[in-house]
Design an enzyme around this catalytic site. Structure first.
Site, short mmCIF file in Angstrom:
data_model
loop_
_atom_site.label_atom_id
_atom_site.label_comp_id
_atom_site.label_asym_id
_atom_site.label_seq_id
_atom_site.Cartn_x
_atom_site.Cartn_y
_atom_site.Cartn_z
N GLU A 42 -6.00 -9.09 4.01
CA GLU A 42 -5.17 -8.35 4.97
C GLU A 42 -5.15 -9.15 6.26
OE1 GLU A 42 -5.82 -4.12 5.54
OE2 GLU A 42 -6.39 -3.87 3.44
N ASN A 63 -12.50 -1.53 -0.91
CA ASN A 63 -11.69 -2.02 0.21
C ASN A 63 -12.35 -1.53 1.49
OD1 ASN A 63 -9.12 -2.64 1.85
ND2 ASN A 63 -9.42 -0.45 2.18
N GLU A 64 -12.49 -2.40 2.45
CA GLU A 64 -13.06 -2.03 3.75
C GLU A 64 -14.23 -1.06 3.56
OE1 GLU A 64 -10.09 -1.17 6.77
OE2 GLU A 64 -9.40 -3.25 6.64
N GLU A 101 0.84 -1.20 0.00
CA GLU A 101 0.00 0.00 0.00
C GLU A 101 0.88 1.25 0.00
OE1 GLU A 101 -2.82 0.07 3.23
OE2 GLU A 101 -3.63 2.01 2.62
N TYR A 157 -6.56 -8.43 11.72
CA TYR A 157 -5.29 -8.13 12.37
C TYR A 157 -5.42 -8.61 13.81
CZ TYR A 157 -4.17 -5.12 8.39
OH TYR A 157 -3.89 -4.65 7.13
N GLN A 166 1.97 -6.08 5.83
CA GLN A 166 2.20 -5.78 4.44
C GLN A 166 3.61 -6.26 4.08
OE1 GLN A 166 1.09 -1.87 3.13
NE2 GLN A 166 -0.70 -1.77 4.46
O1 AHR Z 1 -2.84 -2.26 6.41
C1 AHR Z 1 -3.16 -1.02 6.97
C2 AHR Z 1 -4.62 -0.66 6.84
O2 AHR Z 1 -5.39 -1.57 7.57
C3 AHR Z 1 -5.22 -0.76 5.45
O3 AHR Z 1 -5.01 0.38 4.71
C4 AHR Z 1 -6.67 -0.92 5.73
O4 AHR Z 1 -7.34 -1.60 4.68
C5 AHR Z 1 -6.70 -1.64 7.05
O5 AHR Z 1 -7.58 -1.06 7.93
#
Ligand code: AHR
Length: 533
Positions: free
Chosen positions: A332, A206-207, A47, A279, A382
């Site tokens: 992600e 995205n999101e 990103e 995450y 990432q």
């Molecule tokens: O990876 C960092 C961020 O986390 C990304 O931009 C977003 O899609 C997610 O919230």
């Protein structure tokens, strides 16, 4: 006693003896296939955020840093050894305000824009530079060139928050139309890219529940239908990926699929994958390197939530998509530690991966393998200079992190048939604030390719080895090779000045017959390649 009975009894006694000595057991059922482990399960994500693109990937053609057409040569070389299947770009939240037209044409004439992340308090304090004011030096053709150099498939995330559907299908036209057929293809060719990019994977937003438009699931379902009602294919079978849930938000999945199919289930044919973002966060004080043994267990335990996220969302999708046409795409995932270990103050979300992160990578990839029938792709977040990264770079310095080693070891599973395997070991209690978990003492996955069994296993114990009996059901071992990623210090990590602190050790092991024992070192990621008789 007949010879057959004697052998059976002897084998039983031997098994009983090894079983008594062992504290853990792995049972591999070679005749119970789960699904083919797609190479795409080992994908990556890049990103325009912090130091990922500038200077992680792009250093510029005139840089003194060795580069291939502006792309960091050391990164290309390291990635080639990894054979990355797919790389997602340009975000993330950055994608939700990105106009692909800004990143085409002569580089010197491209516009500068405020980066999506500029308002982050960390970035406000960071020095000005390409991380804050996007110069668009790295656009679509630079990204595709990066993919071609590394052998990866490009996966582009379209901006559904700020651009209309027309821009989406024109981006596809720009990428995929053969030169001479459309004006956009000619524009691409004029820039030096005569051959179409053949981009297959496209993220439709995205999101979309957050930075990607703050939609409700039913609203996003209508948008998805609108953005995908017509798209030019140019001979490429497009694989469209919907913006799926944030972690355990089952309501997002359920309501999306209900609304998406309100005019008929044929809508399901429009979608290749349903993106899931998870995450596992951090633990304790939130430091990437400075953590306690309790933090070790709690973060590993949180990372293993991936399993129930997959099965829960899969079940919710199956309420409508009864034939499971749509697969999960975990585009992600990773740990997200607090700032403090980034290699430069402008590298937002930069962090120093340790052995703990390596175990999270291994536990997560193993989870994807065990669900190879449900997950079509995953993209670790990432690639470089950011969350859960495989590489760190700063100007002419470059180093691979413990995560890189896990991806390299686990490549043995790609294209193989995942087979059922049971892992049994004493669990570790884990807790954070008022939450309590039980972390499996041993976890992993198994796959079969011809006569080679790949077995990966993680000993989560921070201090103790694990004597493990490995039982092969329906097969017998002839020989074995072992790769281990371990370090006596659970905080161990690789730095620019000390790049080989964490590295893989390889050896031949005694692996014969249908049962053998093996001692997994503490806090270790292990791969056994077993040749079957
Ligand atoms: O990876 C960092 C961020 O986390 C990304 O931009 C977003 O899609 C997610 O919230």
């Amino acid at each position: 006693m007949r010879r057959r009975d004697f052998l059976a009894t002897a084998a039983g006694l031997l098994a009983a003896r090894t079983a008594r000595a062992a504290q853990a057991h792995i049972e591999v059922f070679v005749d119970e296939p789960i699904g083919t482990i797609s190479a795409d399960l080992h994908g990556h994500f890049t990103e325009h955020i912090g130091g990922v693109v500038y200077d992680g990937i792009w250093v510029g053609e005139d840089s003194k840093i060795p580069n291939i057409g502006g792309i960091r040569a050391s990164l290309v070389e390291a990635l080639r050894s990894l054979k990355p299947p797919v790389i997602r770009w340009p975000g993330g939240c950055f994608a939700d305000s990105y106009n692909w037209r800004d990143g085409i044409g002569p580089r010197a004439q491209r516009p500068r824009r405020a980066n999506f992340w500029i308002n982050d308090p960390f970035m406000v304090k960071a020095p000005d530079g390409p991380q804050k004011y996007e110069p668009n030096w790295f656009g679509t053709s630079e990204f595709v060139r990066f993919c071609r150099l590394t052998g990866a498939q490009p996966y582009l995330a379209a901006d559904l928050r700020s651009l209309p559907p027309k821009d989406f299908y024109e981006w596809i036209d720009y990428c995929n139309a053969p030169a001479g057929l459309t004006s956009l293809a000619d524009q691409r060719a004029a820039q030096g890219d005569k051959d179409p990019f053949g981009v297959r994977f496209w993220g439709v937003g995205n999101e979309s529940w957050g930075c990607g438009g703050d939609f409700a699931p039913d609203e996003y379902a209508v948008e998805f239908r609108r953005y995908t009602a017509w798209l030019p294919e140019f001979g490429v079978k497009l694989a469209l990926i919907g913006s799926g849930p944030n972690g355990g938000d089952i309501d997002w999945t359920r309501r999306f699929f209900a609304k998406f199919t309100e005019k008929g289930k044929h809508a399901l044919h429009q979608m290749y994958g349903w993106a899931l973002h998870y995450y596992c966060g951090t633990s304790g004080k939130g430091q990437a390197v400075d953590f306690t043994v309790d933090d070790w267990y709690s973060l590993l335990a949180k990372s293993t939530r991936m399993e129930s996220l997959i099965t829960d969302h899969w079940a919710a999708m199956g309420e409508i998509d009864t034939e499971h046409r749509v697969k999960l795409v975990v585009d992600e995932w990773g740990a997200w530690h607090k700032s403090g270990t980034e290699v430069h103050p402008a590298y937002l979300f930069g962090q120093m991966p340790t052995m703990r992160d390596a175990l999270i990578s291994a536990l997560t990839l193993d989870t994807f393998h065990r669900h190879a029938d449900k997950v079509a792709m995953s993209n670790a977040a990432q690639l470089i200079n950011n969350l859960h990264c495989l590489f760190l770079a700063r100007e002419d310095q470059f180093v691979v992190t413990p995560n890189y080693h896990v991806f390299r070891m686990y490549a043995a599973h790609r294209g193989a048939q995942a087979v059922r395997a049971l892992f049994a070991a004493p669990a570790h209690p884990a807790q954070e604030n008022q939450q309590h978990w039980s972390l499996a003492g041993l976890a992993g996955s198994a796959s079969l390719q011809g006569k080679t069994l790949a077995l990966t296993a993680v000993n989560t114990d921070a201090a103790q080895p694990l004597e493990t009996e490995i039982i092969l059901r329906g097969a017998s071992a002839r020989s074995g090779r072992l790769s281990t990623l371990a370090h006596p210090d659970i905080h161990a990590h690789n730095t620019f000045s000390n790049p080989n602190v964490v590295q893989v050790r390889e050896e031949t092991i005694e692996a014969q017959g249908s049962a053998f024992t093996f001692r997994f070192p503490p806090a270790s990621v292990n791969k056994l390649l077993v040749e079957l008789g």
